[in-house]
Write a protein that holds these residues in place. Structure first.
Motif, PDB file in Angstrom:
ATOM      1  N   ILE A 101      -0.448   8.862 -10.561  1.00  0.00           N
ATOM      2  CA  ILE A 101      -0.592   8.521  -9.147  1.00  0.00           C
ATOM      3  C   ILE A 101      -1.132   7.097  -9.008  1.00  0.00           C
ATOM      4  CG2 ILE A 101      -1.801   9.066  -6.990  1.00  0.00           C
ATOM      5  CD1 ILE A 101      -1.893  11.996  -7.925  1.00  0.00           C
ATOM      6  N   GLY A 102      -2.165   6.797  -9.794  1.00  0.00           N
ATOM      7  CA  GLY A 102      -2.747   5.462  -9.748  1.00  0.00           C
ATOM      8  C   GLY A 102      -1.753   4.383 -10.151  1.00  0.00           C
ATOM      9  N   ASN A 103      -0.955   4.668 -11.166  1.00  0.00           N
ATOM     10  CA  ASN A 103       0.044   3.688 -11.610  1.00  0.00           C
ATOM     11  C   ASN A 103       1.102   3.450 -10.536  1.00  0.00           C
ATOM     12  OD1 ASN A 103      -1.212   3.333 -14.089  1.00  0.00           O
ATOM     13  ND2 ASN A 103      -0.005   4.935 -15.085  1.00  0.00           N
ATOM     14  N   TYR A 104       1.536   4.536  -9.880  1.00  0.00           N
ATOM     15  CA  TYR A 104       2.533   4.377  -8.818  1.00  0.00           C
ATOM     16  C   TYR A 104       1.953   3.610  -7.635  1.00  0.00           C
ATOM     17  CZ  TYR A 104       5.777   7.625 -11.112  1.00  0.00           C
ATOM     18  OH  TYR A 104       6.644   8.231 -11.985  1.00  0.00           O
ATOM     19  N   GLU A 105       0.665   3.823  -7.361  1.00  0.00           N
ATOM     20  CA  GLU A 105       0.019   3.056  -6.294  1.00  0.00           C
ATOM     21  C   GLU A 105       0.020   1.561  -6.630  1.00  0.00           C
ATOM     22  OE1 GLU A 105      -3.893   4.570  -5.375  1.00  0.00           O
ATOM     23  OE2 GLU A 105      -3.088   5.681  -3.669  1.00  0.00           O
ATOM     24  N   LYS A 106      -0.237   1.238  -7.880  1.00  0.00           N
ATOM     25  CA  LYS A 106      -0.244  -0.165  -8.292  1.00  0.00           C
ATOM     26  C   LYS A 106       1.138  -0.795  -8.129  1.00  0.00           C
ATOM     27  CE  LYS A 106      -4.006   0.430 -11.619  1.00  0.00           C
ATOM     28  NZ  LYS A 106      -4.370   0.508 -13.066  1.00  0.00           N
ATOM     29  N   GLU A 107       2.186   0.040  -8.246  1.00  0.00           N
ATOM     30  CA  GLU A 107       3.552  -0.448  -8.074  1.00  0.00           C
ATOM     31  C   GLU A 107       3.968  -0.484  -6.602  1.00  0.00           C
ATOM     32  OE1 GLU A 107       6.604   1.234 -10.640  1.00  0.00           O
ATOM     33  OE2 GLU A 107       5.048   2.015 -11.960  1.00  0.00           O
ATOM     34  N   ASN A 108       3.048  -0.058  -5.719  1.00  0.00           N
ATOM     35  CA  ASN A 108       3.310  -0.024  -4.278  1.00  0.00           C
ATOM     36  C   ASN A 108       4.501   0.865  -3.927  1.00  0.00           C
ATOM     37  OD1 ASN A 108       1.196  -1.774  -3.365  1.00  0.00           O
ATOM     38  ND2 ASN A 108       2.371  -3.507  -4.163  1.00  0.00           N
ATOM     39  N   ILE A 109       4.612   1.994  -4.628  1.00  0.00           N
ATOM     40  CA  ILE A 109       5.620   2.983  -4.254  1.00  0.00           C
ATOM     41  C   ILE A 109       5.311   3.452  -2.833  1.00  0.00           C
ATOM     42  CG2 ILE A 109       6.556   5.266  -4.775  1.00  0.00           C
ATOM     43  CD1 ILE A 109       7.298   3.038  -6.792  1.00  0.00           C
ATOM     44  N   MET A 111       0.838  -1.201   0.000  1.00  0.00           N
ATOM     45  CA  MET A 111       0.000   0.000   0.000  1.00  0.00           C
ATOM     46  C   MET A 111       0.872   1.249   0.000  1.00  0.00           C
ATOM     47  SD  MET A 111      -2.767   1.341   2.817  1.00  0.00           S
ATOM     48  CE  MET A 111      -1.545   2.275   3.730  1.00  0.00           C
ATOM     49  N   SER A 112       0.509   2.210  -0.826  1.00  0.00           N
ATOM     50  CA  SER A 112       1.249   3.471  -0.894  1.00  0.00           C
ATOM     51  C   SER A 112       0.632   4.503   0.036  1.00  0.00           C
ATOM     52  CB  SER A 112       1.226   4.022  -2.322  1.00  0.00           C
ATOM     53  OG  SER A 112       1.827   3.134  -3.233  1.00  0.00           O
ATOM     54  N   TYR A 113       1.488   5.363   0.583  1.00  0.00           N
ATOM     55  CA  TYR A 113       1.013   6.530   1.312  1.00  0.00           C
ATOM     56  C   TYR A 113       0.779   7.650   0.306  1.00  0.00           C
ATOM     57  CZ  TYR A 113       2.585   4.242   5.600  1.00  0.00           C
ATOM     58  OH  TYR A 113       2.757   3.354   6.638  1.00  0.00           O
ATOM     59  N   LEU A 114      -0.248   8.473   0.556  1.00  0.00           N
ATOM     60  CA  LEU A 114      -0.552   9.618  -0.296  1.00  0.00           C
ATOM     61  C   LEU A 114      -0.381  10.886   0.530  1.00  0.00           C
ATOM     62  CD1 LEU A 114      -1.577  10.455  -3.145  1.00  0.00           C
ATOM     63  CD2 LEU A 114      -3.878  10.532  -2.148  1.00  0.00           C
ATOM     64  N   THR A 115       0.549  11.738   0.099  1.00  0.00           N
ATOM     65  CA  THR A 115       0.840  12.967   0.825  1.00  0.00           C
ATOM     66  C   THR A 115       0.349  14.181   0.042  1.00  0.00           C
ATOM     67  OG1 THR A 115       2.784  12.047   1.938  1.00  0.00           O
ATOM     68  CG2 THR A 115       2.686  14.437   1.734  1.00  0.00           C
ATOM     69  N   ALA A 116      -0.380  15.038   0.721  1.00  0.00           N
ATOM     70  CA  ALA A 116      -0.842  16.291   0.114  1.00  0.00           C
ATOM     71  C   ALA A 116       0.272  17.326   0.197  1.00  0.00           C
ATOM     72  CB  ALA A 116      -2.093  16.797   0.817  1.00  0.00           C
ATOM     73  N   GLN A 117       0.787  17.726  -0.963  1.00  0.00           N
ATOM     74  CA  GLN A 117       1.798  18.766  -1.027  1.00  0.00           C
ATOM     75  C   GLN A 117       1.209  20.079  -0.523  1.00  0.00           C
ATOM     76  OE1 GLN A 117       4.979  18.959  -2.118  1.00  0.00           O
ATOM     77  NE2 GLN A 117       5.191  21.174  -2.339  1.00  0.00           N
ATOM     78  N   SER A 118       2.014  20.880   0.139  1.00  0.00           N
ATOM     79  CA  SER A 118       1.561  22.194   0.566  1.00  0.00           C
ATOM     80  C   SER A 118       0.941  22.931  -0.625  1.00  0.00           C
ATOM     81  CB  SER A 118       2.749  22.995   1.103  1.00  0.00           C
ATOM     82  OG  SER A 118       2.371  24.335   1.353  1.00  0.00           O
ATOM     83  N   GLY A 119      -0.278  23.434  -0.440  1.00  0.00           N
ATOM     84  CA  GLY A 119      -0.975  24.108  -1.525  1.00  0.00           C
ATOM     85  C   GLY A 119      -1.786  23.176  -2.399  1.00  0.00           C
ATOM     86  N   SER A 120      -1.929  21.930  -1.965  1.00  0.00           N
ATOM     87  CA  SER A 120      -2.675  20.949  -2.755  1.00  0.00           C
ATOM     88  C   SER A 120      -4.104  21.415  -3.006  1.00  0.00           C
ATOM     89  CB  SER A 120      -2.702  19.600  -2.025  1.00  0.00           C
ATOM     90  OG  SER A 120      -3.339  18.607  -2.806  1.00  0.00           O
TER      91      SER A 120
END
Length: 222
Positions: A194-202, A1-10
Protein backbone atom coordinates in the motif's frame (compact mmCIF):
# COMPACT_ATOMS: atom_id res chain seq x y z
CA UNK A 1 -1.93 11.81 -3.66
CA UNK A 2 -3.64 8.42 -3.59
CA UNK A 3 -7.13 7.73 -2.31
CA UNK A 4 -7.43 4.93 0.26
CA UNK A 5 -10.63 2.89 0.13
CA UNK A 6 -11.73 0.53 2.89
CA UNK A 7 -12.95 -2.70 1.30
CA UNK A 8 -16.19 -4.04 2.72
CA UNK A 9 -15.20 -6.06 5.79
CA UNK A 10 -11.96 -4.13 6.28
CA UNK A 11 -10.08 -4.65 9.54
CA UNK A 12 -12.17 -7.60 10.69
CA UNK A 13 -15.56 -5.89 10.49
CA UNK A 14 -18.52 -7.73 9.00
CA UNK A 15 -18.83 -7.54 5.21
CA UNK A 16 -21.48 -5.11 3.91
CA UNK A 17 -22.63 -4.23 7.42
CA UNK A 18 -23.72 -1.03 9.09
CA UNK A 19 -21.00 -1.72 11.65
CA UNK A 20 -18.47 -1.33 8.84
CA UNK A 21 -20.11 1.86 7.55
CA UNK A 22 -20.35 3.45 10.99
CA UNK A 23 -16.74 2.64 11.89
CA UNK A 24 -15.24 4.27 8.80
CA UNK A 25 -17.74 7.08 8.36
CA UNK A 26 -15.82 9.47 10.63
CA UNK A 27 -12.27 8.35 9.79
CA UNK A 28 -10.85 11.38 7.99
CA UNK A 29 -7.75 9.46 6.90
CA UNK A 30 -9.91 7.07 4.84
CA UNK A 31 -11.08 8.40 1.48
CA UNK A 32 -13.89 5.97 0.74
CA UNK A 33 -15.72 2.83 1.72
CA UNK A 34 -16.59 0.09 -0.77
CA UNK A 35 -19.86 -1.82 -0.58
CA UNK A 36 -21.32 -4.51 -2.84
CA UNK A 37 -24.72 -3.67 -4.30
CA UNK A 38 -27.55 -5.85 -5.59
CA UNK A 39 -31.31 -5.41 -6.05
CA UNK A 40 -33.79 -7.66 -4.24
CA UNK A 41 -37.19 -8.85 -5.46
CA UNK A 42 -38.82 -5.79 -3.90
CA UNK A 43 -36.60 -3.61 -6.14
CA UNK A 44 -34.66 -2.39 -3.13
CA UNK A 45 -30.91 -1.90 -3.38
CA UNK A 46 -29.14 -3.97 -0.74
CA UNK A 47 -25.57 -4.79 0.27
CA UNK A 48 -24.30 -8.26 -0.57
CA UNK A 49 -21.52 -9.79 -2.64
CA UNK A 50 -23.04 -13.09 -3.77
CA UNK A 51 -26.51 -14.00 -4.99
CA UNK A 52 -29.31 -13.06 -2.60
CA UNK A 53 -31.02 -15.82 -0.64
CA UNK A 54 -34.65 -15.99 0.45
CA UNK A 55 -35.29 -15.10 4.08
CA UNK A 56 -31.92 -13.47 4.69
CA UNK A 57 -31.49 -9.94 6.03
CA UNK A 58 -29.38 -7.53 4.01
CA UNK A 59 -28.48 -3.93 4.80
CA UNK A 60 -30.32 -1.50 2.52
CA UNK A 61 -28.17 0.94 0.56
CA UNK A 62 -30.70 3.62 1.48
CA UNK A 63 -29.86 3.09 5.16
CA UNK A 64 -26.18 3.60 4.35
CA UNK A 65 -26.87 6.80 2.42
CA UNK A 66 -29.23 8.07 5.11
CA UNK A 67 -26.64 7.51 7.83
CA UNK A 68 -23.82 9.19 5.92
CA UNK A 69 -26.05 12.15 5.06
CA UNK A 70 -27.24 12.47 8.66
CA UNK A 71 -23.64 12.43 9.92
CA UNK A 72 -22.68 14.98 7.25
CA UNK A 73 -19.69 12.78 6.46
CA UNK A 74 -17.54 13.62 3.43
CA UNK A 75 -16.55 9.99 2.91
CA UNK A 76 -16.95 8.65 -0.61
CA UNK A 77 -19.05 5.56 -1.24
CA UNK A 78 -17.78 3.11 -3.85
CA UNK A 79 -20.84 1.13 -4.92
CA UNK A 80 -19.55 -2.05 -6.56
CA UNK A 81 -22.44 -3.21 -8.73
CA UNK A 82 -22.82 -6.98 -8.71
CA UNK A 83 -25.64 -7.01 -11.28
CA UNK A 84 -26.23 -5.18 -14.54
CA UNK A 85 -28.73 -2.37 -14.82
CA UNK A 86 -28.34 -0.81 -11.37
CA UNK A 87 -26.69 2.46 -12.37
CA UNK A 88 -29.82 4.65 -12.52
CA UNK A 89 -31.24 3.21 -9.30
CA UNK A 90 -28.05 4.04 -7.40
CA UNK A 91 -27.96 7.51 -8.97
CA UNK A 92 -31.56 8.22 -7.98
CA UNK A 93 -31.08 7.04 -4.41
CA UNK A 94 -27.87 9.01 -3.98
CA UNK A 95 -29.56 12.14 -5.31
CA UNK A 96 -32.37 11.67 -2.78
CA UNK A 97 -29.80 12.20 -0.02
CA UNK A 98 -27.70 14.77 -1.95
CA UNK A 99 -24.81 12.31 -1.97
CA UNK A 100 -24.26 11.72 -5.67
CA UNK A 101 -21.03 13.80 -5.74
CA UNK A 102 -19.61 11.38 -3.14
CA UNK A 103 -20.57 8.20 -5.00
CA UNK A 104 -18.30 6.14 -7.22
CA UNK A 105 -19.48 3.20 -9.31
CA UNK A 106 -17.50 0.08 -10.10
CA UNK A 107 -18.35 -3.49 -11.04
CA UNK A 108 -20.81 -4.21 -13.84
CA UNK A 109 -21.08 -0.61 -15.05
CA UNK A 110 -22.15 -0.24 -18.69
CA UNK A 111 -19.64 1.62 -20.87
CA UNK A 112 -22.44 3.91 -22.06
CA UNK A 113 -22.34 5.70 -18.68
CA UNK A 114 -18.75 6.81 -19.17
CA UNK A 115 -19.87 9.66 -21.40
CA UNK A 116 -21.66 11.41 -18.54
CA UNK A 117 -20.18 9.99 -15.31
CA UNK A 118 -16.56 9.27 -16.22
CA UNK A 119 -15.25 11.14 -13.16
CA UNK A 120 -17.26 8.88 -10.84
CA UNK A 121 -16.64 5.50 -12.42
CA UNK A 122 -13.84 3.12 -11.49
CA UNK A 123 -14.20 1.06 -14.64
CA UNK A 124 -13.46 -2.62 -14.15
CA UNK A 125 -11.01 -3.77 -16.78
CA UNK A 126 -13.15 -6.81 -17.65
CA UNK A 127 -15.83 -4.43 -18.93
CA UNK A 128 -13.51 -3.80 -21.85
CA UNK A 129 -13.18 -7.48 -22.71
CA UNK A 130 -15.22 -9.70 -25.01
CA UNK A 131 -18.00 -11.64 -23.30
CA UNK A 132 -16.02 -14.85 -23.78
CA UNK A 133 -13.61 -13.73 -21.06
CA UNK A 134 -16.33 -12.98 -18.51
CA UNK A 135 -16.55 -15.64 -15.84
CA UNK A 136 -12.98 -16.77 -16.51
CA UNK A 137 -10.56 -16.76 -13.59
CA UNK A 138 -8.49 -13.57 -13.75
CA UNK A 139 -5.31 -15.63 -13.84
CA UNK A 140 -6.28 -16.76 -17.34
CA UNK A 141 -6.41 -13.24 -18.72
CA UNK A 142 -3.23 -12.83 -20.74
CA UNK A 143 -1.40 -9.52 -20.79
CA UNK A 144 -2.43 -8.89 -24.40
CA UNK A 145 -6.09 -9.21 -23.37
CA UNK A 146 -5.54 -6.63 -20.62
CA UNK A 147 -3.80 -4.19 -22.95
CA UNK A 148 -6.57 -4.49 -25.53
CA UNK A 149 -9.18 -3.89 -22.83
CA UNK A 150 -7.36 -0.74 -21.70
CA UNK A 151 -7.39 0.61 -25.25
CA UNK A 152 -11.09 -0.14 -25.67
CA UNK A 153 -12.04 1.51 -22.39
CA UNK A 154 -9.92 4.56 -23.18
CA UNK A 155 -11.82 4.93 -26.46
CA UNK A 156 -15.05 4.76 -24.41
CA UNK A 157 -13.81 7.73 -22.31
CA UNK A 158 -12.86 5.82 -19.17
CA UNK A 159 -10.58 7.78 -16.86
CA UNK A 160 -9.90 5.32 -14.02
CA UNK A 161 -9.45 1.57 -14.48
CA UNK A 162 -10.36 -0.76 -11.61
CA UNK A 163 -8.04 -3.77 -11.66
CA UNK A 164 -6.77 -6.51 -9.36
CA UNK A 165 -3.33 -5.43 -8.17
CA UNK A 166 -1.87 -8.79 -9.22
CA UNK A 167 -2.65 -7.87 -12.85
CA UNK A 168 -1.01 -4.46 -12.56
CA UNK A 169 2.13 -5.34 -14.49
CA UNK A 170 4.73 -2.92 -15.81
CA UNK A 171 3.23 -3.31 -19.29
CA UNK A 172 -0.27 -2.52 -18.03
CA UNK A 173 1.00 0.51 -16.13
CA UNK A 174 2.94 1.77 -19.14
CA UNK A 175 -0.05 1.29 -21.46
CA UNK A 176 -2.18 3.21 -19.00
CA UNK A 177 0.26 6.12 -19.07
CA UNK A 178 0.19 6.15 -22.86
CA UNK A 179 -3.62 6.28 -22.78
CA UNK A 180 -3.74 8.89 -19.96
CA UNK A 181 -5.54 6.43 -17.68
CA UNK A 182 -5.42 6.30 -13.88
CA UNK A 183 -5.68 3.05 -11.92
CA UNK A 184 -7.68 1.84 -8.94
CA UNK A 185 -6.09 -1.29 -7.45
CA UNK A 186 -7.90 -3.98 -5.46
CA UNK A 187 -7.53 -5.66 -3.02
CA UNK A 188 -4.11 -4.67 -1.66
CA UNK A 189 -3.69 -6.17 1.81
CA UNK A 190 0.08 -5.98 2.23
CA UNK A 191 0.82 -2.82 4.20
CA UNK A 192 4.19 -2.27 2.54
CA UNK A 193 2.60 -2.64 -0.90
CA UNK A 194 0.00 0.00 0.00
CA UNK A 195 2.79 2.38 0.94
CA UNK A 196 4.67 1.67 -2.28
CA UNK A 197 1.57 2.30 -4.39
CA UNK A 198 1.01 5.56 -2.53
CA UNK A 199 4.55 6.63 -3.41
CA UNK A 200 3.71 5.93 -7.06
CA UNK A 201 0.61 8.15 -6.72
CA UNK A 202 -1.74 5.39 -7.82
CA UNK A 203 -5.19 6.99 -8.02
CA UNK A 204 -6.94 4.63 -5.59
CA UNK A 205 -5.93 1.70 -3.40
CA UNK A 206 -8.65 -0.56 -2.01
CA UNK A 207 -7.72 -2.71 0.98
CA UNK A 208 -9.11 -4.88 3.75
CA UNK A 209 -6.52 -3.36 6.09
CA UNK A 210 -7.33 0.31 5.71
CA UNK A 211 -7.31 1.26 9.38
CA UNK A 212 -4.35 -1.00 10.14
CA UNK A 213 -2.40 0.82 7.45
CA UNK A 214 -3.33 4.26 8.84
CA UNK A 215 -2.32 3.18 12.35
CA UNK A 216 1.03 1.83 11.13
CA UNK A 217 1.63 4.98 9.13
CA UNK A 218 0.92 7.09 12.21
CA UNK A 219 3.39 5.08 14.29
CA UNK A 220 6.11 5.53 11.67
CA UNK A 221 5.62 9.29 11.45
CA UNK A 222 4.78 9.90 15.11
Amino acid sequence: MSYLTAQSGSDGLADNSMEFVVFFCDKQEISAIKVDVRMNKEHQLVLHHDRLEEGQYYVALEDVFAYIARENSPIRINCDLKETGLEEAVYGLANKYALWPQVELSGTVACSYLSKWSNQILMNIENGMDDSFHGEHIGRWGENVLLEALAKLARSHAKVININHQLFTDAVQEKGKQLALEFSLWTVNDLNAIGNYEKENIYNITTRKAWSYIQQKGMQTG
